[in-house]
Motif scaffolding. Structure first.
Motif, PDB file in Angstrom:
ATOM      1  N   PRO A 152      36.094  35.800  30.969  1.00 57.49           N
ATOM      2  CA  PRO A 152      36.046  36.203  29.330  1.00 57.49           C
ATOM      3  C   PRO A 152      34.975  37.270  29.060  1.00 57.49           C
ATOM      4  O   PRO A 152      33.885  36.882  29.440  1.00 57.49           O
ATOM      5  N   GLY A 153      35.571  38.616  28.732  1.00 57.90           N
ATOM      6  CA  GLY A 153      34.466  39.419  28.485  1.00 57.90           C
ATOM      7  C   GLY A 153      33.522  39.956  29.908  1.00 57.90           C
ATOM      8  O   GLY A 153      32.470  40.515  29.736  1.00 57.90           O
ATOM      9  N   THR A 154      34.182  39.393  31.122  1.00 55.99           N
ATOM     10  CA  THR A 154      33.334  39.706  32.340  1.00 55.99           C
ATOM     11  C   THR A 154      33.957  40.399  33.480  1.00 55.99           C
ATOM     12  O   THR A 154      35.012  40.015  33.693  1.00 55.99           O
ATOM     13  N   ARG A 155      33.190  41.081  34.274  1.00 53.19           N
ATOM     14  CA  ARG A 155      33.708  41.742  35.444  1.00 53.19           C
ATOM     15  C   ARG A 155      32.537  41.685  36.533  1.00 53.19           C
ATOM     16  O   ARG A 155      31.569  42.496  36.144  1.00 53.19           O
ATOM     17  N   GLN A 156      32.580  40.961  37.482  1.00 52.45           N
ATOM     18  CA  GLN A 156      31.512  40.786  38.356  1.00 52.45           C
ATOM     19  C   GLN A 156      32.013  40.848  39.855  1.00 52.45           C
ATOM     20  O   GLN A 156      32.908  40.329  40.153  1.00 52.45           O
ATOM     21  N   GLU A 157      30.931  41.659  40.538  1.00 46.97           N
ATOM     22  CA  GLU A 157      31.259  41.963  41.985  1.00 46.97           C
ATOM     23  C   GLU A 157      30.362  41.147  42.772  1.00 46.97           C
ATOM     24  O   GLU A 157      29.180  40.809  42.603  1.00 46.97           O
ATOM     25  N   PHE A 158      31.261  40.450  43.771  1.00 44.11           N
ATOM     26  CA  PHE A 158      30.272  39.804  44.986  1.00 44.11           C
ATOM     27  C   PHE A 158      30.531  40.254  46.304  1.00 44.11           C
ATOM     28  O   PHE A 158      31.647  40.434  46.614  1.00 44.11           O
TER      29      PHE A 158
END
Length: 270
Positions: free
Chosen positions: A194-200
Motif C-alpha cells: 500500500p503506497g510502498t515500494r521497498q528493496e531488500f
C-alpha cells in the motif's frame, strides 16, 4: 510449563529429498522460532537431480488434514506452496476462507522446480490468480512465476512493476518480487504494498546449491508474521535468513543441493 511458540501451517507438496516443499518449510519454521504444522497436497519422488514423479492427494485428505490441525491446534499464520492443479487450488482456497481474517497467508505460487520441472499448469495458474491471490497477505513470485501469475509477459523491468500492480489490484495485500533469477553481484527482492515500494538487497552467493530457496523464504516470512512482525520487517528478517542459508548451501547427491536451514547453528560458514 513452557508456553507454546507461534503456530504456522504449511499447505504444500512433499519433497522426498528433503530440500524443498513441506520438509524445507518445517525446517525453516523451526529455525525461526515457531511450531510448524503441515497439510500435504501432493507427494513427489524428488532428489538433487529433479522430480521423477508427483501424485496429488485426494481433496478429502487435504480437507481432513487442514481441519484436524486448525480446529484443534489453531494457526497464527499459513504458508501455501505446491498446488499442482486447478482443483487443488480451489480446494485450498475454500479452506483458507474459513480462517479468521486476521490470520496472515503467505502464498508461494510454485510453478517450476529448481531443476526446471513444471509443477503448475496454465489452468492452475489462472485459478491461483482468481482464487488464491485475493487471499494473500504476501505473494512471493520469482521472475519465472511473476508473469504467468499476473497474466502478462515480462520484457522489461517496467513490466515487473506492472505485474506487481496487477496482483495488488487482484487482491494481494503485498507482493514480493524475488530477484534471484537476475544476474549481477547483488540479489534484490522488491516488496510492493500500500503506497510502498521497498528493496531488500544481499550479496549474491557464489553457490549453485540453492534447492528450496522459494519455499524457505515464504515459510520464514510466515514465521515472522506469526511472531507479530509487520510485513516489511518480516520480509527483511526472512531476507537475512535466506541469504545465509543460500551462502551455506551444500552438495547433496549428484545435482543441485539444498540451502542450509541450520546455518545459524553451525557458525558463519561451512
Amino acid at each position: 510449563m513452557t508456553s507454546a511458540p507461534p503456530r504456522v501451517l504449511t499447505v504444500a507438496g512433499s519433497d522426498s529429498g528433503g530440500g524443498a516443499g513441506i520438509q524445507a518449510d518445517l525446517k525453516a519454521m523451526l529455525a525461526n522460532g515457531v511450531h510448524g504444522m503441515s497439510v500435504l497436497t501432493a507427494i513427489t519422488a524428488q532428489n538433487s537431480l529433479g522430480v521423477q514423479g508427483a501424485w496429488e492427494l485426494p481433496a478429502e485428505q487435504v480437507e481432513a488434514q487442514f481441519r484436524s490441525v486448525v480446529d484443534d491446534i489453531g494457526v497464527d499464520a499459513v504458508k501455501t506452496g505446491m498446488l499442482a492443479s486447478a482443483d487443488m487450488v480451489r480446494v485450498v482456497a475454500a479452506l483458507l476462507r474459513t480462517l479468521p481474517p486476521e490470520v496472515p497467508v503467505v502464498v508461494d505460487p510454485v510453478a517450476v522446480s529448481k531443476h526446471g520441472d513444471a509443477l503448475l499448469g496454465a489452468e492452475a495458474m489462472e485459478a491461483v490468480r482468481s482464487e488464491v491471490v485475493p487471499l494473500a497477505t504476501v505473494l512471493t513470485p520469482n521472475l519465472t512465476e511473476l508473469g504467468p501469475v499476473a497474466g502478462v509477459e515480462l520484457r522489461t523491468v517496467q513490466d515487473r512493476e506492472l505485474a506487481a500492480k496487477i496482483l495488488l489490484d487482484a487482491g494481494a495485500s503485498w507482493v514480493l518480487v524475488k530477484g534471484g533469477h537476475d544476474g549481477g553481484d547483488t540479489a534484490v527482492d522488491v516488496l510492493h504494498g500500500p503506497g510502498t515500494r521497498q528493496e531488500f538487497s544481499a550479496p549474491r552467493a557464489d553457490n549453485r546449491h540453492t534447492h528450496g530457496t522459494g519455499c524457505t523464504l515464504a515459510s520464514t516470512i510466515a514465521s515472522y508474521l506469526a511472531r507479530g512482525y509487520d510485513v516489511p520487517s518480516a520480509v527483511g528478517a526472512a531476507k537475512q535468513y535466506i541469504s545465509g542459508a543460500i551462502a551455506n548451501g551444500f552438495a547433496l547427491g549428484g545435482g543441485i543441493g539444498p540451502v542450509d536451514h541450520a546455518w545459524q547453528f553451525r557458525g558463519s560458514g561451512q
